[in-house]
Design a protein around this motif. Sequence first.
Motif, PDB file in Angstrom:
ATOM      1  N   ALA A   1       0.860  -1.178   0.000  1.00 36.33           N
ATOM      2  CA  ALA A   1       0.000   0.000   0.000  1.00 36.33           C
ATOM      3  C   ALA A   1       0.895   1.227   0.000  1.00 36.33           C
ATOM      4  O   ALA A   1       1.918   1.254   0.683  1.00 36.33           O
ATOM      5  N   VAL A   2       0.531   2.218  -0.788  1.00 40.59           N
ATOM      6  CA  VAL A   2       1.286   3.469  -0.764  1.00 40.59           C
ATOM      7  C   VAL A   2       0.315   4.637  -0.683  1.00 40.59           C
ATOM      8  O   VAL A   2      -0.831   4.557  -1.139  1.00 40.59           O
ATOM      9  N   TRP A   3       0.767   5.720  -0.083  1.00 38.80           N
ATOM     10  CA  TRP A   3       0.000   6.957  -0.026  1.00 38.80           C
ATOM     11  C   TRP A   3       0.417   7.836  -1.197  1.00 38.80           C
ATOM     12  O   TRP A   3       1.610   7.992  -1.465  1.00 38.80           O
ATOM     13  N   LEU A   4      -0.553   8.390  -1.913  1.00 40.78           N
ATOM     14  CA  LEU A   4      -0.267   9.292  -3.016  1.00 40.78           C
ATOM     15  C   LEU A   4      -0.798  10.680  -2.677  1.00 40.78           C
ATOM     16  O   LEU A   4      -1.911  10.803  -2.152  1.00 40.78           O
ATOM     17  N   ASN A   5       0.002  11.712  -2.964  1.00 43.53           N
ATOM     18  CA  ASN A   5      -0.550  13.059  -2.796  1.00 43.53           C
ATOM     19  C   ASN A   5      -1.358  13.437  -4.051  1.00 43.53           C
ATOM     20  O   ASN A   5      -1.446  12.652  -5.000  1.00 43.53           O
ATOM     21  N   THR A   6      -1.942  14.615  -4.047  1.00 45.55           N
ATOM     22  CA  THR A   6      -2.865  14.981  -5.118  1.00 45.55           C
ATOM     23  C   THR A   6      -2.215  14.894  -6.498  1.00 45.55           C
ATOM     24  O   THR A   6      -2.821  14.403  -7.448  1.00 45.55           O
ATOM     25  N   GLU A   7      -0.966  15.384  -6.601  1.00 42.29           N
ATOM     26  CA  GLU A   7      -0.282  15.349  -7.902  1.00 42.29           C
ATOM     27  C   GLU A   7      -0.056  13.912  -8.361  1.00 42.29           C
ATOM     28  O   GLU A   7      -0.197  13.591  -9.544  1.00 42.29           O
ATOM     29  N   GLU A   8       0.301  13.044  -7.393  1.00 45.03           N
ATOM     30  CA  GLU A   8       0.544  11.641  -7.749  1.00 45.03           C
ATOM     31  C   GLU A   8      -0.754  10.938  -8.156  1.00 45.03           C
ATOM     32  O   GLU A   8      -0.753  10.074  -9.036  1.00 45.03           O
ATOM     33  N   VAL A   9      -1.861  11.328  -7.521  1.00 48.58           N
ATOM     34  CA  VAL A   9      -3.163  10.786  -7.915  1.00 48.58           C
ATOM     35  C   VAL A   9      -3.454  11.169  -9.359  1.00 48.58           C
ATOM     36  O   VAL A   9      -3.840  10.340 -10.184  1.00 48.58           O
ATOM     37  N   LYS A  10      -3.235  12.435  -9.657  1.00 47.74           N
ATOM     38  CA  LYS A  10      -3.488  12.952 -11.004  1.00 47.74           C
ATOM     39  C   LYS A  10      -2.612  12.243 -12.040  1.00 47.74           C
ATOM     40  O   LYS A  10      -3.054  11.922 -13.143  1.00 47.74           O
ATOM     41  N   LYS A  11      -1.361  11.968 -11.651  1.00 44.94           N
ATOM     42  CA  LYS A  11      -0.437  11.318 -12.562  1.00 44.94           C
ATOM     43  C   LYS A  11      -0.863   9.864 -12.801  1.00 44.94           C
ATOM     44  O   LYS A  11      -0.788   9.352 -13.917  1.00 44.94           O
ATOM     45  N   PHE A  12      -1.337   9.231 -11.734  1.00 41.17           N
ATOM     46  CA  PHE A  12      -1.726   7.814 -11.850  1.00 41.17           C
ATOM     47  C   PHE A  12      -3.017   7.656 -12.645  1.00 41.17           C
ATOM     48  O   PHE A  12      -3.193   6.704 -13.399  1.00 41.17           O
ATOM     49  N   CYS A  13      -3.938   8.604 -12.475  1.00 41.97           N
ATOM     50  CA  CYS A  13      -5.209   8.541 -13.204  1.00 41.97           C
ATOM     51  C   CYS A  13      -5.550   9.947 -13.700  1.00 41.97           C
ATOM     52  O   CYS A  13      -6.248  10.699 -13.009  1.00 41.97           O
ATOM     53  N   PRO A  14      -5.064  10.303 -14.881  1.00 43.36           N
ATOM     54  CA  PRO A  14      -5.135  11.699 -15.331  1.00 43.36           C
ATOM     55  C   PRO A  14      -6.549  12.257 -15.519  1.00 43.36           C
ATOM     56  O   PRO A  14      -6.715  13.476 -15.541  1.00 43.36           O
ATOM     57  N   ILE A  15      -7.559  11.417 -15.665  1.00 38.85           N
ATOM     58  CA  ILE A  15      -8.892  11.977 -15.937  1.00 38.85           C
ATOM     59  C   ILE A  15      -9.606  12.469 -14.677  1.00 38.85           C
ATOM     60  O   ILE A  15     -10.685  13.047 -14.762  1.00 38.85           O
ATOM     61  N   ILE A  16      -9.003  12.238 -13.501  1.00 39.03           N
ATOM     62  CA  ILE A  16      -9.654  12.720 -12.272  1.00 39.03           C
ATOM     63  C   ILE A  16      -9.534  14.241 -12.177  1.00 39.03           C
ATOM     64  O   ILE A  16      -8.474  14.812 -12.426  1.00 39.03           O
ATOM     65  N   ASN A  17     -10.608  14.870 -11.814  1.00 33.72           N
ATOM     66  CA  ASN A  17     -10.612  16.310 -11.605  1.00 33.72           C
ATOM     67  C   ASN A  17     -10.005  16.608 -10.231  1.00 33.72           C
ATOM     68  O   ASN A  17     -10.638  16.389  -9.204  1.00 33.72           O
ATOM     69  N   THR A  18      -8.759  17.103 -10.225  1.00 24.21           N
ATOM     70  CA  THR A  18      -8.107  17.378  -8.939  1.00 24.21           C
ATOM     71  C   THR A  18      -8.115  18.874  -8.602  1.00 24.21           C
ATOM     72  O   THR A  18      -7.365  19.336  -7.753  1.00 24.21           O
ATOM     73  N   SER A  19      -8.976  19.612  -9.282  1.00 23.16           N
ATOM     74  CA  SER A  19      -9.095  21.041  -8.989  1.00 23.16           C
ATOM     75  C   SER A  19      -9.510  21.255  -7.536  1.00 23.16           C
ATOM     76  O   SER A  19     -10.349  20.514  -7.003  1.00 23.16           O
ATOM     77  N   PRO A  20      -8.920  22.246  -6.870  1.00 23.47           N
ATOM     78  CA  PRO A  20      -9.333  22.511  -5.475  1.00 23.47           C
ATOM     79  C   PRO A  20     -10.738  23.112  -5.400  1.00 23.47           C
ATOM     80  O   PRO A  20     -11.289  23.266  -4.309  1.00 23.47           O
ATOM     81  N   ASP A  21     -11.325  23.447  -6.534  1.00 21.38           N
ATOM     82  CA  ASP A  21     -12.613  24.138  -6.522  1.00 21.38           C
ATOM     83  C   ASP A  21     -13.823  23.208  -6.521  1.00 21.38           C
ATOM     84  O   ASP A  21     -14.962  23.665  -6.463  1.00 21.38           O
ATOM     85  N   ILE A  22     -13.606  21.889  -6.645  1.00 22.32           N
ATOM     86  CA  ILE A  22     -14.795  21.033  -6.658  1.00 22.32           C
ATOM     87  C   ILE A  22     -15.325  20.855  -5.234  1.00 22.32           C
ATOM     88  O   ILE A  22     -14.654  21.175  -4.254  1.00 22.32           O
ATOM     89  N   ARG A  23     -16.552  20.367  -5.137  1.00 19.96           N
ATOM     90  CA  ARG A  23     -17.237  20.302  -3.843  1.00 19.96           C
ATOM     91  C   ARG A  23     -16.447  19.491  -2.819  1.00 19.96           C
ATOM     92  O   ARG A  23     -16.340  19.862  -1.657  1.00 19.96           O
ATOM     93  N   TYR A  24     -15.907  18.341  -3.250  1.00 19.73           N
ATOM     94  CA  TYR A  24     -15.075  17.525  -2.367  1.00 19.73           C
ATOM     95  C   TYR A  24     -13.724  17.303  -3.036  1.00 19.73           C
ATOM     96  O   TYR A  24     -13.533  16.322  -3.735  1.00 19.73           O
ATOM     97  N   PRO A  25     -12.794  18.246  -2.878  1.00 16.40           N
ATOM     98  CA  PRO A  25     -11.519  18.165  -3.586  1.00 16.40           C
ATOM     99  C   PRO A  25     -10.714  16.918  -3.207  1.00 16.40           C
ATOM    100  O   PRO A  25     -10.832  16.404  -2.099  1.00 16.40           O
TER     101      PRO A  25
END
Lengths: 91, 417
Positions: free
Chosen positions: B146-170
């Motif tokens: 198991a590894v912890w990913l920060n927001t940038e790493e999440v985006k890199k692993f699955c690029p179609i995720i909306n990682t904008s801080p402006d969504i209801r649940y960022p």
Amino acid sequence: MFLINCPYCGERDQSEFSAGGEAHIVRPKQPTELSDDQWAEFLFMRKNIKGVQFERWNHAHGCRKWFNMVRDTSNDKIYAVYKMGEKPPTK
Amino acid sequence: MKNKYSIFSIIKNAFSYNENWQRAWRDPEPKKEYDAIIIGGGGHGLATAFYLAKKHNMTNIAVVEKGWIGGGNTGRNTTIIRSNYLWDASAGLYDHALKIWEGLSQELNYNVMFSQRGVMNLAHNLQDVRDLKRRTHANRLNGIDAVWLNTEEVKKFCPIINTSPDIRYPVLGGTLQRRAGTARHDAVAWGYARGADAMGVDIIQNCEVKGIKRNGDSVEGVETTKGFIKTKKIGVVAAGHSSVIANMVDLKLPLESKPLQALVSEPVKPIIDTVVMSNAVHAYVSQSDKGELVIGAGTDAYVSYTQRGSHDVVEGTLKAILELYPIFSRMKMLRQWGGIVDICPDASPIISKTHIKGLYFNCGWGTGGFKATPGSGDLFAHTIANDEPHKLNADFNINRFVSGDLVDEHGAAAVAH
């Protein structure tokens, strides 16, 4: 998804209500006297009937009152709705 | 003797226009008596029969199924496999299954299309971050990757995720289990059925259990729509209908059965090569080999055996999906269905003996049983054959609801139900 006839508000969408599980499970009068088996029975064990079941519902997004309902869990057909404290219908 | 599936058998059968393939399993009439009967021909039941025959030499056994094999929750789930559970007992149980998954296609000589594409769990608030980090550490202490990913790493692993801080649940980060993934759910049932059948197990379909005959404190057999079948051991693996069987012997279980829904979209080209789950917004999505998005919704919050589920539950899930993946906004959904899941108060299963001799229950898998299919079958077979649990399922007995020694896995259930 179905309509529920709240005894206080009338017919409303099921999504306004929250289910409280099996009805008429009496809270132990003397909790300190209970054995572990009796506690398990009261807290966890359920009949989970496929068919006509007596259950508690709460009109969470309405009058927020609790009431009882008789529903067939195999087809979600509702047979009766009655207030807390009232005797359950025999049929 | 069963023919082995191989590239040669494919070539050979191509010459005869694929008209001479052997039946994958027989369609026997029930015998008068068996050494054990498994009630329920889903993945878990068939796996139990397979391991009873393979590891415990019990081949005079039958699986009775009221419909057709794999027609229940085995064919209705979202095919996700992972083992990143919090507590030691669960880690042992689910990782045991994951290890069997890794060699299952070879073991069964049947391609279950196990794909270790990774499962990512997203965090959307501070508590999520704390819980998921804690779970990552717990997993690693138990030898689970198991590894912890920060927001940038999440985006890199699955690029179609909306990682904008402006969504209801960022998205504040996530965990990733790379050994996790998916498998073809039908193939699991078919592979186990074929394997069990080859060792002599009778798989009896369209045979509903109507009653269980008891003699004092032990079982004597089952009444079915195909007549009475005598046996000394009964393993109940009836998922959402476990309580229906339990009520036949006045046994109460700590279960509530609820409809759980899933849906798939029209097929599209590859867009998401992993599984992404989000507890806080209640949405998870992966893509099947056919190209459909496979989306899991929540349970209806009331007891029901209707195998459909409510529209508002689907609506809530799709809202969350669209917020996280705006790219899907014009997708059309093709199919939606429901399965009846048996939920335990602690979101952990029961693989256990009962106070009735010869009656065993494997139930309470709730919303996440598919991932455990091989391990569940293996451990339940051990429990039935030896009349005592394996050390890996000892904690998952019915008595934990009396002793209070619960295995609370609500947090690891991936999406709250």
